[in-house]
Design a protein around this motif. Structure first.
Motif, PDB file in Angstrom:
ATOM      1  N   SER A  98       5.360 -27.970 -21.029  1.00 21.15           N
ATOM      2  CA  SER A  98       5.950 -26.704 -20.748  1.00 21.15           C
ATOM      3  C   SER A  98       5.532 -25.684 -20.077  1.00 21.15           C
ATOM      4  O   SER A  98       4.227 -25.530 -19.725  1.00 21.15           O
ATOM      5  N   PHE A  99       6.725 -24.599 -19.831  1.00 20.29           N
ATOM      6  CA  PHE A  99       6.129 -23.594 -18.672  1.00 20.29           C
ATOM      7  C   PHE A  99       5.314 -22.519 -19.369  1.00 20.29           C
ATOM      8  O   PHE A  99       5.469 -22.066 -20.527  1.00 20.29           O
ATOM      9  N   ILE A 100       4.199 -22.024 -18.830  1.00 16.06           N
ATOM     10  CA  ILE A 100       3.230 -21.355 -19.166  1.00 16.06           C
ATOM     11  C   ILE A 100       3.317 -19.989 -18.122  1.00 16.06           C
ATOM     12  O   ILE A 100       2.817 -20.012 -17.212  1.00 16.06           O
ATOM     13  N   PRO A 101       4.014 -19.119 -18.733  1.00 13.57           N
ATOM     14  CA  PRO A 101       4.338 -17.787 -17.576  1.00 13.57           C
ATOM     15  C   PRO A 101       2.885 -17.064 -17.677  1.00 13.57           C
ATOM     16  O   PRO A 101       2.114 -16.849 -18.647  1.00 13.57           O
ATOM     17  N   LEU A 102       2.858 -16.004 -16.483  1.00 11.63           N
ATOM     18  CA  LEU A 102       1.629 -15.072 -16.431  1.00 11.63           C
ATOM     19  C   LEU A 102       1.533 -14.151 -17.315  1.00 11.63           C
ATOM     20  O   LEU A 102       0.735 -14.089 -18.111  1.00 11.63           O
ATOM     21  N   ARG A 109      -1.799 -25.958  -7.552  1.00 11.71           N
ATOM     22  CA  ARG A 109      -2.208 -26.883  -8.519  1.00 11.71           C
ATOM     23  C   ARG A 109      -1.488 -26.517  -9.934  1.00 11.71           C
ATOM     24  O   ARG A 109      -0.885 -27.566 -10.576  1.00 11.71           O
ATOM     25  N   LEU A 110      -2.015 -25.255 -10.095  1.00 16.53           N
ATOM     26  CA  LEU A 110      -1.640 -24.865 -11.600  1.00 16.53           C
ATOM     27  C   LEU A 110      -0.121 -24.853 -11.724  1.00 16.53           C
ATOM     28  O   LEU A 110       0.359 -25.197 -12.813  1.00 16.53           O
ATOM     29  N   ARG A 111       0.651 -24.357 -10.365  1.00 13.50           N
ATOM     30  CA  ARG A 111       2.068 -24.238 -10.485  1.00 13.50           C
ATOM     31  C   ARG A 111       2.704 -25.659 -10.817  1.00 13.50           C
ATOM     32  O   ARG A 111       3.660 -25.956 -11.457  1.00 13.50           O
ATOM     33  N   GLY A 112       2.034 -26.754 -10.143  1.00 19.45           N
ATOM     34  CA  GLY A 112       2.394 -28.271 -10.254  1.00 19.45           C
ATOM     35  C   GLY A 112       2.449 -28.708 -11.576  1.00 19.45           C
ATOM     36  O   GLY A 112       3.036 -29.496 -11.984  1.00 19.45           O
ATOM     37  N   GLU A 148      -3.076 -23.379 -27.775  1.00 15.16           N
ATOM     38  CA  GLU A 148      -3.312 -24.729 -27.094  1.00 15.16           C
ATOM     39  C   GLU A 148      -2.706 -24.515 -25.853  1.00 15.16           C
ATOM     40  O   GLU A 148      -3.085 -25.313 -24.803  1.00 15.16           O
ATOM     41  N   ASP A 149      -1.862 -23.652 -25.516  1.00 12.34           N
ATOM     42  CA  ASP A 149      -1.403 -23.280 -24.068  1.00 12.34           C
ATOM     43  C   ASP A 149      -2.396 -22.751 -23.255  1.00 12.34           C
ATOM     44  O   ASP A 149      -2.625 -23.219 -22.331  1.00 12.34           O
ATOM     45  N   GLN A 150      -3.309 -21.958 -23.942  1.00 12.27           N
ATOM     46  CA  GLN A 150      -4.362 -21.315 -23.188  1.00 12.27           C
ATOM     47  C   GLN A 150      -5.296 -22.423 -23.161  1.00 12.27           C
ATOM     48  O   GLN A 150      -6.029 -22.547 -21.856  1.00 12.27           O
ATOM     49  N   ALA A 151      -5.616 -23.531 -23.878  1.00 14.04           N
ATOM     50  CA  ALA A 151      -6.695 -24.245 -23.630  1.00 14.04           C
ATOM     51  C   ALA A 151      -6.063 -25.291 -22.577  1.00 14.04           C
ATOM     52  O   ALA A 151      -6.902 -25.764 -21.672  1.00 14.04           O
ATOM     53  N   ARG A 152      -4.864 -25.663 -22.287  1.00 11.84           N
ATOM     54  CA  ARG A 152      -4.260 -26.358 -21.235  1.00 11.84           C
ATOM     55  C   ARG A 152      -4.428 -25.719 -19.838  1.00 11.84           C
ATOM     56  O   ARG A 152      -4.859 -26.236 -19.062  1.00 11.84           O
ATOM     57  N   VAL A 153      -4.179 -24.352 -19.969  1.00 20.05           N
ATOM     58  CA  VAL A 153      -4.690 -23.733 -18.624  1.00 20.05           C
ATOM     59  C   VAL A 153      -6.230 -23.799 -18.059  1.00 20.05           C
ATOM     60  O   VAL A 153      -6.502 -24.273 -17.214  1.00 20.05           O
ATOM     61  N   CYS A 154      -6.983 -23.689 -19.316  1.00 17.84           N
ATOM     62  CA  CYS A 154      -8.559 -23.880 -18.809  1.00 17.84           C
ATOM     63  C   CYS A 154      -8.873 -25.173 -18.543  1.00 17.84           C
ATOM     64  O   CYS A 154      -9.475 -25.380 -17.235  1.00 17.84           O
TER      65      CYS A 154
END
Ligand SMILES: *Cc1c(COP(=O)(O)O)cnc(C)c1O
Length: 391
Positions: A4-8, A324-327, A375-381
């Protein structure tokens, strides 16, 4: 959903937003009249420990008013930081002034040492006014930006402004809720230490009115003049008389309705942002050449934005990481391009910008919305570390 999309940074409406906006709509007071604007001014002023405030259409409008009430005249110079959003600098130009750019220190805020050296070495006092020896122009004001909610070194900057008779303008657009806990300015909020300060409630700021701003000042006369200028400089409500060229810069009742509801949640938002910041530090700081930039000791920052610094040990370039993160459907952004390198300001004087150039090339802002799930923050990391491992 793994992808899912994680916005700034997006707004978080979890309080009385709908109720207050509906009240404004039902009352049919949607424009600059209406009681909610004054109510929002009172509550925001109280929140930052000031007797009064003036609500305006945007932070940019507020900064333009700040330049005018600070007495910036056509041809005057204003010392500004180069590592900032260009909206901090454009108001100097609107007032007819000329920016002189200074680099940053490790807080990402204006380098007070460099500002002092500039005043001492490049300027001289003539007839009580500070004059730039190279350009021959008067230096009228010093503008500081509290970058990402981090407080700039106000005790030193106030002393510098006082020594040279400069108006001190605080761009506190990113720092609603940040304050000192120690030192000579203990308990003073960002925006309230200098002569005039401005907050922003744009959509990506810590609290939002869609678009909006607020001006505070330690001079009651400046505040009154800012309000006057923001309402077309009208001196007579009935007969439409005006005593100078004014602006349509007043906040609307609809915006104030949103602002009142958002302000009620400010402390909760800051607490959540601090949790997110702390989790980023735990997972990323010191890993693979990465560091998470700190906030200043002796302050309670609002933790508005998180800054990841890519060190030499991190294998991807800044832009490659962002791609890469955008991808992976994760939105991040590079810190701003330096303002003195932007086309409109290319010919302007810039001083001690080496450190700002370094940070500008290596800082990435990470997702930090109040509503960002753990969990979304964990995905970012894990993505930031994973793309580096795979490299
Ligand atoms: C957001 C911002 C502004 C402008 O505020 P607006 O409300 O968007 O006009 C000015 N300076 C800085 C540093 C900002 O981040």
């Amino acid at each position: 959903m793994p992808n899912s999309f994680i916005p700034l940074s997006v707004p978080h409406f979890a309080g009385n937003e709908k109720e207050y906006v509906e009240k404004a709509v039902v009352s049919e007071w949607v424009s600059t009249g209406g009681s909610l604007v004054g109510g929002f001014e009172e509550k925001l002023a109280a929140a930052v420990g000031m007797p009064a405030a003036v609500a305006c259409a945007s932070g940019t409008a507020g900064l333009h008013l700040a330049m005018l009430v600070a007495g910036v005249q056509p041809g005057d110079e204003v010392i500004v930081p180069s590592l900032t959003f260009i909206a901090a600098v454009n108001p100097v130009h609107y007032a007819g002034g000329v920016p002189v750019f200074i680099g940053c220190d490790d807080t990402l805020c204006l380098d007070a040492d460099a500002a002092e050296r500039f005043c001492e070495e490049c300027c001289e006092v003539r007839g009580g006014a500070l004059v730039n020896k190279t350009s021959g122009r008067r230096v009228r004001a010093l503008e500081v930006v509290h970058v990402f909610g981090n407080l700039a070194g106000m005790p030193r900057l106030c002393a510098l402004a006082q020594k040279y008779g400069l108006a001190l303008i605080e761009d506190a657009t990113e720092a609603v809720g940040s304050y000192y806990t120690e030192g000579p300015f203990a308990h003073r909020h960002a925006g309230t230490c200098g002569d005039v300060g401005v907050y922003s409630f744009n959509g990506n700021k810590i609290i939002t009115t869609g678009s909006g701003g607020m001006l505070v000042s330690n001079h009651a006369g400046w505040l009154a003049r800012a309000k006057h200028l923001s309402t077309q400089a009208k001196t007579d409500e009935v007969r439409y008389l005006h005593d100078e060229v004014g602006y349509n810069y007043r906040m609307t009742n609809l915006q104030a309705a949103l602002g009142l509801a958002q302000l009620e949640q400010l402390e909760g938002f800051i607490a959540r942002k601090k949790q997110l910041y702390d989790a980023y530090v735990r997972r990323l700081h010191g890993q693979m050449g990465l560091s998470v930039l700190p906030f200043c000791p002796g302050t309670r920052p609002n933790h508005w934005f998180v800054s990841l610094l890519l060190g030499p040990g991190y294998p991807l370039s800044r832009d490659a990481l962002i791609d890469r993160l955008r991808g992976e459907n994760i939105q991040t952004r590079p810190i701003w391009g330096l303002v003195h390198q932007q086309k409109p300001y290319a010919g302007c004087e810039a001083y001690a910008t080496a450190k700002a150039e370094d940070y500008a090339a290596r800082v990435v802002n990470l997702p930090c919305s109040v509503g960002l799930a753990n969990e979304d923050q964990a995905r970012v990391c894990e993505t930031i570390l994973g793309v580096a491992h795979a490299h």
